[in-house]
Design a protein around this motif. Sequence first.
Motif, PDB file in Angstrom:
ATOM      1  N   ASP A 268       1.594  -8.365   9.820  1.00 18.60           N
ATOM      2  CA  ASP A 268       0.262  -8.612   9.247  1.00 18.60           C
ATOM      3  C   ASP A 268      -0.835  -8.104  10.177  1.00 18.60           C
ATOM      4  OD1 ASP A 268       1.259  -9.749   6.968  1.00 18.60           O
ATOM      5  OD2 ASP A 268       1.014 -11.819   7.633  1.00 18.60           O
ATOM      6  N   ARG A 271      -1.086  -4.391   9.784  1.00 17.90           N
ATOM      7  CA  ARG A 271      -1.701  -4.024   8.491  1.00 17.90           C
ATOM      8  C   ARG A 271      -3.212  -4.129   8.529  1.00 17.90           C
ATOM      9  NH1 ARG A 271       0.767  -6.995   3.459  1.00 17.90           N
ATOM     10  NH2 ARG A 271       0.228  -8.827   4.700  1.00 17.90           N
ATOM     11  N   LYS A 272      -3.710  -5.119   9.265  1.00 20.87           N
ATOM     12  CA  LYS A 272      -5.163  -5.322   9.321  1.00 20.87           C
ATOM     13  C   LYS A 272      -5.883  -4.260  10.134  1.00 20.87           C
ATOM     14  CE  LYS A 272      -5.026  -9.577  10.741  1.00 20.87           C
ATOM     15  NZ  LYS A 272      -5.485 -10.891  11.257  1.00 20.87           N
ATOM     16  N   GLN A 277      -3.719   4.400   3.972  1.00 24.38           N
ATOM     17  CA  GLN A 277      -3.145   3.654   2.861  1.00 24.38           C
ATOM     18  C   GLN A 277      -1.631   3.832   2.770  1.00 24.38           C
ATOM     19  OE1 GLN A 277      -4.926   1.407   1.029  1.00 24.38           O
ATOM     20  NE2 GLN A 277      -2.881   0.809   0.316  1.00 24.38           N
ATOM     21  N   LYS A 280      -0.168   1.522   5.223  1.00 26.46           N
ATOM     22  CA  LYS A 280      -0.277   0.138   4.713  1.00 26.46           C
ATOM     23  C   LYS A 280       0.831  -0.148   3.704  1.00 26.46           C
ATOM     24  CE  LYS A 280      -5.216  -0.955   5.214  1.00 26.46           C
ATOM     25  NZ  LYS A 280      -5.086  -2.257   5.871  1.00 26.46           N
ATOM     26  N   ASN A 281       1.087   0.825   2.807  1.00 27.07           N
ATOM     27  CA  ASN A 281       2.131   0.645   1.796  1.00 27.07           C
ATOM     28  C   ASN A 281       3.505   0.505   2.445  1.00 27.07           C
ATOM     29  OD1 ASN A 281       0.244   0.838  -0.262  1.00 27.07           O
ATOM     30  ND2 ASN A 281       0.556   3.035  -0.563  1.00 27.07           N
ATOM     31  N   ASN A 284       3.735  -2.883   3.941  1.00 29.10           N
ATOM     32  CA  ASN A 284       3.916  -3.883   2.874  1.00 29.10           C
ATOM     33  C   ASN A 284       5.382  -3.946   2.447  1.00 29.10           C
ATOM     34  OD1 ASN A 284       1.208  -4.624   2.774  1.00 29.10           O
ATOM     35  ND2 ASN A 284       0.691  -3.124   1.205  1.00 29.10           N
ATOM     36  N   ARG A 287       7.394  -5.572   5.197  1.00 29.83           N
ATOM     37  CA  ARG A 287       7.185  -7.028   5.186  1.00 29.83           C
ATOM     38  C   ARG A 287       8.003  -7.678   4.084  1.00 29.83           C
ATOM     39  NH1 ARG A 287       4.226 -11.557   3.775  1.00 29.83           N
ATOM     40  NH2 ARG A 287       3.123 -12.584   5.491  1.00 29.83           N
ATOM     41  N   GLN A 288       7.998  -7.048   2.900  1.00 30.72           N
ATOM     42  CA  GLN A 288       8.753  -7.592   1.777  1.00 30.72           C
ATOM     43  C   GLN A 288      10.249  -7.563   2.061  1.00 30.72           C
ATOM     44  OE1 GLN A 288       7.429  -9.163  -0.945  1.00 30.72           O
ATOM     45  NE2 GLN A 288       9.573  -9.731  -1.248  1.00 30.72           N
ATOM     46  N   SER A 353       5.722 -17.294   3.481  1.00 32.26           N
ATOM     47  CA  SER A 353       5.038 -16.017   3.669  1.00 32.26           C
ATOM     48  C   SER A 353       3.521 -16.178   3.670  1.00 32.26           C
ATOM     49  CB  SER A 353       5.449 -15.036   2.559  1.00 32.26           C
ATOM     50  OG  SER A 353       4.663 -13.870   2.586  1.00 32.26           O
ATOM     51  N   SER A 357       0.606 -15.840   6.763  1.00 32.26           N
ATOM     52  CA  SER A 357      -0.616 -15.029   6.656  1.00 32.26           C
ATOM     53  C   SER A 357      -1.847 -15.851   7.014  1.00 32.26           C
ATOM     54  CB  SER A 357      -0.758 -14.468   5.230  1.00 32.26           C
ATOM     55  OG  SER A 357       0.268 -13.543   4.942  1.00 32.26           O
TER      56      SER A 357
END
Length: 377
Positions: A268, A271-272, A277, A280-281, A284, A287-288, A353, A357
Amino acid sequence: MLRRLKSATIKVMKKVIIYAVFLLSFVVFPVTFVFAAGVSQSTGLLPSNPFYFVKEWTRSVKRAWIFDTIKKVEFDLNIVNEKAAELQKLSQIASDKEDLIIDALTNYQLNLEQLIPEVEKLKGLNIADINKLLDRLVERSLAHAELFSALSSQFNENNDLSIKLKDVEKRVLYIMVIIPQKVEKPEDFRIRLQQIINNQDQEFKELKAAEILDYLEALLPAGVMRNEINKLKKDLLLKFGVQAQNGLNQESFSQLTMDPMIKLKLLDEIRKTVNDQDLKNKLNLLRQRVLDQVAQSGKIGQSEAREALEQATQSLSALQSKVRSSQALDQAKFYLTQAQNFYNQINYVSAFSQAVSSIGVSDEALRKLASDLAFSE
């Protein structure tokens, strides 16, 4: 009669000495295996061996004859390193024997507590004289902290053992608190630590080191040293972000032993800080994948989700006591509300999760506030 008794006693003593020498040969010529951070380390007799006391006795005798501060730190560090190797070896060959693991952990901690005050005595000594020693102290402290973090994750189903491992990890990190506070300048310590991490030969070393620095940061008071550690942690996370951008070995990443909460929290943080982009994807998806993995393993259930919720609530309350309104406060509230909703729906992985965050947003905002306050005074 007296002569016969004396002669028999001498024969027995000779046998004892010969047997002791035989046992000590196992200490002198031990078995070598690969340590947590890729460093070869010998174990010799393990604490589970009934003759382990001979090894301990030898160590005590040697230590009693060391009076020089630097040499004593070097000796104690070697012993602590040996005991970390013994603990790791036992965790590999006797992971189902909780009593043996706890005994080895207690054994390690006793010597660690001997080392800490000796490290504090390095204050005031010429850095040039202890430069190599400081390198070894920081290198071993980092490796041991990574070992205890991995073991805590390995034994996470055993709550008592996992807590004990985390407590010992904090004491290891205390050595990394002493050095910049009492021995060398914070900036010099950060540079030293960065070089040691760069020299490590292990996959995902940046993310693993960032996990340890996250723990270390929490132990430090607000000020220069904490900011230096935060700066290094962010640099390491950005380097990991570049690795993610170029493509990670997904199988190796899935086998990375880390606290799921910290792993998600660090992802996280990355990502911040990135604007790309595409990256970031990818983060993501990463993370998933972490969430899917912990869901399949069954490591995140009601108790873990509830614990994360409680921690998120505490972090948010701490932030609310500092600020009335802010973007970070709104974000932390949003994530916590989502976490509570998922928890009520018995979706514990998603609740975990979202709680993580919320913790990440609140803690980062609190760190920034503390840093700003420290520099304004």
